[in-house]
Design a protein around this motif. Structure first.
Motif, mmCIF file in Angstrom:
data_model
loop_
_atom_site.group_PDB
_atom_site.id
_atom_site.type_symbol
_atom_site.label_atom_id
_atom_site.label_comp_id
_atom_site.label_asym_id
_atom_site.label_seq_id
_atom_site.Cartn_x
_atom_site.Cartn_y
_atom_site.Cartn_z
ATOM 1 N N THR A 331 0.828 -1.208 0.000
ATOM 2 C CA THR A 331 0.000 0.000 0.000
ATOM 3 C C THR A 331 0.858 1.252 0.000
ATOM 4 O OG1 THR A 331 -1.738 -1.181 1.187
ATOM 5 C CG2 THR A 331 -1.859 1.222 1.201
ATOM 6 N N LEU A 332 1.942 1.227 0.751
ATOM 7 C CA LEU A 332 2.869 2.359 0.779
ATOM 8 C C LEU A 332 3.398 2.636 -0.632
ATOM 9 C CD1 LEU A 332 4.441 4.323 2.747
ATOM 10 C CD2 LEU A 332 6.305 2.649 2.608
ATOM 11 N N CYS A 333 3.788 1.589 -1.341
ATOM 12 C CA CYS A 333 4.325 1.763 -2.701
ATOM 13 C C CYS A 333 3.258 2.222 -3.684
ATOM 14 C CB CYS A 333 4.953 0.454 -3.185
ATOM 15 S SG CYS A 333 6.429 -0.023 -2.278
ATOM 16 N N SER A 335 0.638 4.076 -2.961
ATOM 17 C CA SER A 335 -0.007 5.339 -2.617
ATOM 18 C C SER A 335 0.948 6.484 -2.290
ATOM 19 C CB SER A 335 -0.928 5.131 -1.400
ATOM 20 O OG SER A 335 -1.849 4.083 -1.629
ATOM 21 N N CYS A 336 2.065 6.198 -1.670
ATOM 22 C CA CYS A 336 2.931 7.249 -1.140
ATOM 23 C C CYS A 336 4.077 7.569 -2.094
ATOM 24 C CB CYS A 336 3.487 6.823 0.218
ATOM 25 S SG CYS A 336 4.565 8.066 0.968
ATOM 26 N N ASP A 337 4.213 8.844 -2.446
ATOM 27 C CA ASP A 337 5.270 9.264 -3.371
ATOM 28 C C ASP A 337 6.666 9.086 -2.796
ATOM 29 O OD1 ASP A 337 3.410 9.933 -5.247
ATOM 30 O OD2 ASP A 337 3.505 12.100 -4.918
ATOM 31 N N ARG A 338 6.772 8.956 -1.465
ATOM 32 C CA ARG A 338 8.088 8.841 -0.834
ATOM 33 C C ARG A 338 8.501 7.395 -0.575
ATOM 34 N NH1 ARG A 338 8.681 13.639 3.712
ATOM 35 N NH2 ARG A 338 8.236 15.405 2.351
ATOM 36 N N ALA A 339 7.721 6.435 -1.017
ATOM 37 C CA ALA A 339 8.108 5.035 -0.822
ATOM 38 C C ALA A 339 9.499 4.807 -1.405
ATOM 39 C CB ALA A 339 7.094 4.118 -1.487
ATOM 40 N N PRO A 340 10.393 4.130 -0.692
ATOM 41 C CA PRO A 340 11.773 3.989 -1.160
ATOM 42 C C PRO A 340 11.894 3.146 -2.435
ATOM 43 C CG PRO A 340 11.405 2.709 0.843
ATOM 44 C CD PRO A 340 10.194 3.538 0.644
ATOM 45 N N HIS A 341 12.865 3.509 -3.229
ATOM 46 C CA HIS A 341 13.101 2.873 -4.530
ATOM 47 C C HIS A 341 13.196 1.354 -4.436
ATOM 48 C CE1 HIS A 341 15.059 1.891 -8.342
ATOM 49 N NE2 HIS A 341 16.075 1.388 -7.662
ATOM 50 N N GLU A 342 14.030 0.853 -3.534
ATOM 51 C CA GLU A 342 14.245 -0.583 -3.455
ATOM 52 C C GLU A 342 12.956 -1.331 -3.132
ATOM 53 O OE1 GLU A 342 16.752 -2.249 -4.335
ATOM 54 O OE2 GLU A 342 18.243 -0.661 -4.601
ATOM 55 N N LEU A 343 12.127 -0.743 -2.277
ATOM 56 C CA LEU A 343 10.868 -1.395 -1.920
ATOM 57 C C LEU A 343 9.911 -1.388 -3.105
ATOM 58 C CD1 LEU A 343 9.190 -2.765 0.276
ATOM 59 C CD2 LEU A 343 8.326 -0.495 0.917
ATOM 60 N N VAL A 344 9.846 -0.275 -3.834
ATOM 61 C CA VAL A 344 8.966 -0.197 -5.005
ATOM 62 C C VAL A 344 9.367 -1.259 -6.029
ATOM 63 C CG1 VAL A 344 8.172 1.244 -6.915
ATOM 64 C CG2 VAL A 344 8.500 2.261 -4.656
ATOM 65 N N VAL A 345 10.655 -1.408 -6.257
ATOM 66 C CA VAL A 345 11.135 -2.414 -7.208
ATOM 67 C C VAL A 345 10.808 -3.823 -6.714
ATOM 68 C CG1 VAL A 345 13.193 -3.401 -8.297
ATOM 69 C CG2 VAL A 345 12.945 -0.915 -8.106
ATOM 70 N N PHE A 358 1.512 -1.048 -12.588
ATOM 71 C CA PHE A 358 1.403 0.393 -12.358
ATOM 72 C C PHE A 358 2.570 0.917 -11.515
ATOM 73 C CE2 PHE A 358 -3.499 -0.005 -12.675
ATOM 74 C CZ PHE A 358 -3.402 -0.062 -14.056
ATOM 75 N N LEU A 359 3.207 0.027 -10.768
ATOM 76 C CA LEU A 359 4.293 0.467 -9.897
ATOM 77 C C LEU A 359 5.477 1.035 -10.682
ATOM 78 C CD1 LEU A 359 4.200 -2.394 -7.254
ATOM 79 C CD2 LEU A 359 3.595 -0.005 -6.887
ATOM 80 N N ARG A 360 5.590 0.698 -11.954
ATOM 81 C CA ARG A 360 6.703 1.251 -12.735
ATOM 82 C C ARG A 360 6.535 2.744 -12.998
ATOM 83 N NH1 ARG A 360 3.522 -1.321 -16.632
ATOM 84 N NH2 ARG A 360 3.100 -0.127 -18.534
ATOM 85 N N HIS A 361 5.338 3.265 -12.731
ATOM 86 C CA HIS A 361 5.099 4.698 -12.887
ATOM 87 C C HIS A 361 5.347 5.470 -11.592
ATOM 88 C CE1 HIS A 361 3.530 3.803 -16.810
ATOM 89 N NE2 HIS A 361 2.571 3.047 -16.319
ATOM 90 N N HIS A 362 5.720 4.763 -10.526
ATOM 91 C CA HIS A 362 6.003 5.440 -9.253
ATOM 92 C C HIS A 362 7.201 6.382 -9.438
ATOM 93 C CE1 HIS A 362 7.200 6.071 -5.081
ATOM 94 N NE2 HIS A 362 6.002 5.601 -4.714
ATOM 95 N N PRO A 363 7.148 7.583 -8.833
ATOM 96 C CA PRO A 363 8.257 8.533 -9.018
ATOM 97 C C PRO A 363 9.617 8.017 -8.550
ATOM 98 C CG PRO A 363 6.716 9.291 -7.307
ATOM 99 C CD PRO A 363 6.053 8.169 -8.031
ATOM 100 N N ASN A 364 9.640 7.012 -7.690
ATOM 101 C CA ASN A 364 10.919 6.466 -7.213
ATOM 102 C C ASN A 364 11.271 5.130 -7.865
ATOM 103 O OD1 ASN A 364 11.601 8.557 -5.522
ATOM 104 N ND2 ASN A 364 10.661 7.652 -3.709
ATOM 105 N N PHE A 365 10.622 4.812 -8.979
ATOM 106 C CA PHE A 365 10.921 3.525 -9.621
ATOM 107 C C PHE A 365 12.145 3.613 -10.530
ATOM 108 C CE2 PHE A 365 10.426 0.368 -13.027
ATOM 109 C CZ PHE A 365 10.340 -0.792 -12.280
ATOM 110 N N ALA A 366 12.098 4.487 -11.517
ATOM 111 C CA ALA A 366 13.189 4.570 -12.500
ATOM 112 C C ALA A 366 14.391 5.286 -11.892
ATOM 113 C CB ALA A 366 12.707 5.299 -13.750
ATOM 114 N N LYS A 367 15.436 4.527 -11.611
ATOM 115 C CA LYS A 367 16.642 5.086 -11.003
ATOM 116 C C LYS A 367 17.880 4.451 -11.643
ATOM 117 C CE LYS A 367 14.650 7.450 -7.539
ATOM 118 N NZ LYS A 367 14.813 8.891 -7.329
#
Length: 461
Positions: A331-333, A335-345, A358-367
């Motif tokens: 849920t954090l990944c 909904s929350c823009d600050r979810a950490p990159h490693e967790l989103v991946v 949809f998670l690939r569109h998270h602002p912290n995904f592409a790094k």
């Protein structure tokens, strides 16, 4: 952009399947110019599939073009699109088709869209009663709503009525509505009167239930609401800890005023799937103190609830990212823009729900650094490698024949030009190559020429 020139794709290499693939791929190309888009609209009478129009990004000019399309299937496709220029979309309020006007009236303000000034009045004046009835959803001025309260159609009269309007109606109009022969109008009037507006003696509202009566009610919904209501004293609400209904007990367990010890003593059942959001988190979850308290709670649903906030303090994000519950982290990944990159991946790689992509569109995904997954056995992580902004053409070429992510590699604008040219005539790759945003407008037009799509009415790029 890549211009492939006029002679690199001979006509004898263009089969019907290749032409169809080009048209399909171009529909999803993020670099479409307006003239190319218009040609695709014109070619779209070949089939009845319009998923692309309800899903791909459409700017204001594109939206206006679809609104003006002579094909009703195009205009219908806009209704379910959640991200449109609302002013261009509002052209459907004057559509020649009653079916379109009705669908627009239902959906005009959905997805959080603003309904442009003047549009509710247009709908309220529609020749179709069902459209006029739907116009009442979107903030009609009182004088327009008052006109609809005297409409010839009972559905319109009933839907137009609100407590605010009732207070402004003349005595004569009220008397007419009170005597209305249609049940839906009388029910609307009765609902207003029961809420405390001017009423007849026989319709006097019943006195509200006391907190004790609510807690002891035979209606489980009344008890559930009492369990969550902060106006019901804590000690009284705690009587519901032994309630036979699981939803009542669960609601009680999420009260704001309980201590963690009191909460832990309640034998609540965590349901599968979605759950209700406690009002105190829904209303004040953006407050740091509320967020910290919920994130530290032993109640997993309070932690999942606060993880839904888009913006959370860094310490709360850190705590939730280390939560033992998978769905708190997911849920954090989501909904929350600050979810950490490693967790989103991680969630992108291992979550098997319908929304995983949809998670690939998270602002912290592409790094930078994602390229390290190019050889990973997990196909999703190999796909994630293509989102490394620092990777070059070598990575794209490495993955281009991957059975799971090769299509994404063909669509990648870093693909070398000569390989893009070749892939345009390779069955299985042609669709993805046509969707590559590196294609120039001239090349897109060339592909449509070869596919037999007319240029009639198309503007120059």
């Amino acid at each position: 952009m890549t211009d492939l020139g006029g002679d690199l794709i001979p006509r004898d290499r263009v089969t019907d399947k290749i032409a169809e693939a080009w048209i399909g791929g171009l529909k999803w190309n993020s670099a479409l110019t307006m003239p190319v888009f218009e040609r695709l609209l014109a070619a779209d009478d070949r089939d009845d599939l319009n998923y692309w129009l309800s899903s791909r990004p459409l700017d204001r000019e594109m939206t206006a073009a679809v609104v003006a399309s002579p094909l009703i299937k195009h205009r219908l496709a806009l209704i379910e699109h959640g991200r449109l220029d609302v002013d261009a979309f509002a052209g459907l309020a004057r559509d020649p088709s009653p079916r379109i006007r009705f669908q627009y009236a239902v959906m005009a303000g959905e997805y959080g869209r603003r309904v442009p000034d003047g549009v509710p009045e247009i709908l309220a004046g529609d020749s179709e009663a069902r459209v006029r009835a739907m116009s009442t959803l979107w903030g009609l001025p009182l004088h327009v709503r008052a006109r609809l309260a005297e409409d010839e159609d009972a559905r319109v009269r009933g839907r137009a009525l609100t407590p605010e309007l009732w207070a402004h109606l003349s005595a004569a109009v009220r008397e007419t509505l009170l005597a209305d022969p249609e049940p839906e109008v009388r029910e609307a009037v009765a609902a207003i009167l029961s809420d405390g507006a001017e009423n007849l003696p026989e319709l006097e509202p019943e006195p509200p239930l006391t907190p004790e009566e609510r807690v002891g009610s035979a209606d489980r919904f009344v008890r559930r609401d009492a369990a969550l209501d902060p106006d019901v004293p804590t000690a009284l609400a705690l009587r519901l800890a032994e309630d036979p209904d699981d939803e009542v007990v669960l609601a009680l367990s999420m009260r704001e005023d309980l201590t963690e010890e009191q909460r832990a003593a309640i034998a609540y059942v965590v349901p599968h799937g979605y759950h209700m959001l406690p009002p105190w988190i829904e209303e004040r979850g953006h407050e740091p103190a509320v967020a910290r308290r919920a994130a530290a709670s032993g109640h997993v649903l309070l932690r999942r609830s606060i993880a839904m906030q888009r913006d959370l303090p860094a310490d709360v994000v850190d705590l939730l990212a280390r939560d033992e519950d998978f769905f708190v982290k997911l849920t954090l990944c989501q909904s929350c823009d600050r979810a950490p990159h490693e967790l989103v991946v991680e969630m992108y790689a291992y979550w098997h729900g319908l929304t995983w992509s949809f998670l690939r569109h998270h602002p912290n995904f592409a790094k930078p650094g994602l390229a390290r997954y190019a050889d990973h056995p997990n196909e999703r992580l190999r796909g994630a490698a293509l989102h490394d902004p620092d990777a070059g053409p070598e990575l794209v070429m490495k993955l281009i024949d991957d059975p799971h992510v090769g299509g994404s590699a063909v669509k990648d604008p870093r693909l070398p030009t000569e390989e893009l040219v070749r892939r345009l005539t390779v069955p299985g790759s042609a669709w993805y190559a046509a969707a590559n945003p590196a294609l120039s407008p001239e090349t897109m037009h060339r592909l449509l020429d070869l596919a037999g799509v007319a240029r009639t009415g198309a503007k120059a790029d």
